[in-house]
Design a protein around this motif. Structure first.
Motif, PDB file in Angstrom:
ATOM      1  N   MET A  48       0.807  -1.216   0.000  1.00 15.29           N
ATOM      2  CA  MET A  48       0.000   0.000   0.000  1.00 15.29           C
ATOM      3  C   MET A  48       0.842   1.268   0.000  1.00 15.29           C
ATOM      4  SD  MET A  48      -2.910  -1.328  -0.212  1.00 15.29           S
ATOM      5  CE  MET A  48      -3.835   0.200  -0.132  1.00 15.29           C
ATOM      6  N   ASP A  49       2.160   1.116  -0.013  1.00 12.98           N
ATOM      7  CA  ASP A  49       3.039   2.285  -0.007  1.00 12.98           C
ATOM      8  C   ASP A  49       2.883   3.130  -1.274  1.00 12.98           C
ATOM      9  OD1 ASP A  49       3.957   1.507   2.436  1.00 12.98           O
ATOM     10  OD2 ASP A  49       5.849   0.654   1.715  1.00 12.98           O
ATOM     11  N   VAL A  50       2.298   2.564  -2.316  1.00 13.65           N
ATOM     12  CA  VAL A  50       2.125   3.307  -3.575  1.00 13.65           C
ATOM     13  C   VAL A  50       0.898   4.220  -3.525  1.00 13.65           C
ATOM     14  CG1 VAL A  50       3.277   1.539  -4.936  1.00 13.65           C
ATOM     15  CG2 VAL A  50       0.791   1.417  -4.618  1.00 13.65           C
ATOM     16  N   ILE A  51       0.148   4.162  -2.418  1.00 15.02           N
ATOM     17  CA  ILE A  51      -1.050   4.981  -2.266  1.00 15.02           C
ATOM     18  C   ILE A  51      -0.818   6.027  -1.177  1.00 15.02           C
ATOM     19  CG2 ILE A  51      -3.512   4.984  -1.706  1.00 15.02           C
ATOM     20  CD1 ILE A  51      -2.946   3.574  -4.280  1.00 15.02           C
ATOM     21  N   ASN A  52      -1.297   7.232  -1.394  1.00 18.63           N
ATOM     22  CA  ASN A  52      -1.206   8.299  -0.396  1.00 18.63           C
ATOM     23  C   ASN A  52      -1.860   7.840   0.907  1.00 18.63           C
ATOM     24  OD1 ASN A  52      -1.701  10.687   1.163  1.00 18.63           O
ATOM     25  ND2 ASN A  52      -1.436  11.906  -0.694  1.00 18.63           N
ATOM     26  N   LYS A  53      -1.136   7.952   2.019  1.00 17.58           N
ATOM     27  CA  LYS A  53      -1.619   7.440   3.303  1.00 17.58           C
ATOM     28  C   LYS A  53      -2.912   8.101   3.749  1.00 17.58           C
ATOM     29  CE  LYS A  53       1.843   4.659   3.850  1.00 17.58           C
ATOM     30  NZ  LYS A  53       1.637   3.230   3.571  1.00 17.58           N
ATOM     31  N   THR A  54      -3.162   9.337   3.290  1.00 18.26           N
ATOM     32  CA  THR A  54      -4.384  10.031   3.697  1.00 18.26           C
ATOM     33  C   THR A  54      -5.622   9.468   2.996  1.00 18.26           C
ATOM     34  OG1 THR A  54      -4.093  11.721   1.979  1.00 18.26           O
ATOM     35  CG2 THR A  54      -3.089  12.150   4.130  1.00 18.26           C
ATOM     36  N   CYS A  55      -5.396   8.618   2.002  1.00 11.49           N
ATOM     37  CA  CYS A  55      -6.511   8.078   1.215  1.00 11.49           C
ATOM     38  C   CYS A  55      -6.916   6.671   1.633  1.00 11.49           C
ATOM     39  CB  CYS A  55      -6.144   8.070  -0.270  1.00 11.49           C
ATOM     40  SG  CYS A  55      -5.753   9.693  -0.952  1.00 11.49           S
ATOM     41  N   ILE A  56      -6.211   6.102   2.613  1.00  8.17           N
ATOM     42  CA  ILE A  56      -6.492   4.709   2.975  1.00  8.17           C
ATOM     43  C   ILE A  56      -6.724   4.568   4.477  1.00  8.17           C
ATOM     44  CG2 ILE A  56      -5.154   3.801   1.050  1.00  8.17           C
ATOM     45  CD1 ILE A  56      -2.894   3.210   2.972  1.00  8.17           C
TER      46      ILE A  56
END
Length: 258
Positions: A48-56
């Protein structure tokens, strides 16, 4: 991908939920980065590092089922009232330590069996004896068996991490391991060990807890993973790993005397 993106971006699908189950690679997450709600199940949170942390939102299920959840799972999958489950159902939960993969596989195997009573006892004995290879294959489960799923999670590591992980076969089941022991095993300093272990923890290949008495992080590994790694070695190779590890400690003791 573009066709799916256009389809799910339309108003008709604006409220749908996309489920990506048992994802192993970040490329899959990146490919399905769509403007809709998405649920992803994985044993490796680093994808999940490829996704902005604020979105998950991350939900850690690493602790496994409680006994109540395991019994409820058996009840729903076998279509019997929970009170009618045999006592072996609770024993299977205990021996599996609530591992959802094991509970799911055993439930499916028992559902397909004509002689359920003997099967319950058989799987209790298999789990108690760590005979995971006997718990294999059922029609709806993705993997051929428990060890097949474990193999996939370990083989997904890069070469260096996998070689380091395979050395852990020298440790006992359910035995908390201090950072210092891993430093000795791998010939690494404290911070390199912590970084490596953080990787294993994120990939659900290890768990960690802080020991306030020793003021050190203790790590543990599920006996499933240890059993798999031991099964990949001959007795001679495993003995050699133990001798090498003990020799490192003896060298330290000898050096401290001078």
């Amino acid at each position: 991908q573009e066709i799916l993106r256009k389809l799910l971006s339309s108003e008709n699908y604006s409220n749908c939920l996309l489920v990506l189950d048992d994802v192993w690679k970040s490329e899959v997450v990146r490919a399905f980065k769509l403007p809709i709600k998405t649920m992803i199940t994985t044993q490796d949170s680093s994808i999940m590092d490829v996704i902005n942390k604020t979105c998950i939102t991350m939900i850690d299920c690493n602790t496994g089922f409680t006994e109540e959840q395991s019994l409820n799972f058996f009840s729903n999958n076998l279509r019997v009232d929970e009170k009618d489950l045999p006592s072996e159902a609770a024993l299977i939960h205990q021996e599996a330590r609530g591992n959802p993969m094991i509970i799911s596989l055993v439930a499916s195997l028992i559902a397909q069996s004509e002689n359920g009573t003997e099967r319950w006892n058989y799987y209790v004995r298999s789990l108690r004896n760590r005979s995971y290879g006997k718990i294999t294959k059922q029609s709806s489960y993705e993997h051929d068996g428990i060890m097949d799923a474990v193999k996939m999670s370990i083989q997904a590591l890069d070469d260096d991490l996998r070689k380091k992980y395979e050395q852990l076969a020298v440790f006992l089941d359910d035995d908390p391991i201090p950072t210092a022991a891993l430093q000795k095993l791998w010939d690494l300093d404290k911070y390199d060990v912590e970084d490596m272990m953080n990787t294993f923890v994120r990939k659900s290949l290890a768990s960690s807890e802080w020991d306030s008495i020793q003021e050190s992080t203790l790590y543990s590994f599920h006996d499933l993973h240890l059993a798999y790694m031991r099964s990949q070695d001959t007795l001679e190779a495993l003995a050699h790993k133990h001798k090498t590890f003990v020799h490192k400690y003896l060298q330290t003791v000898q050096n401290d005397r001078f």
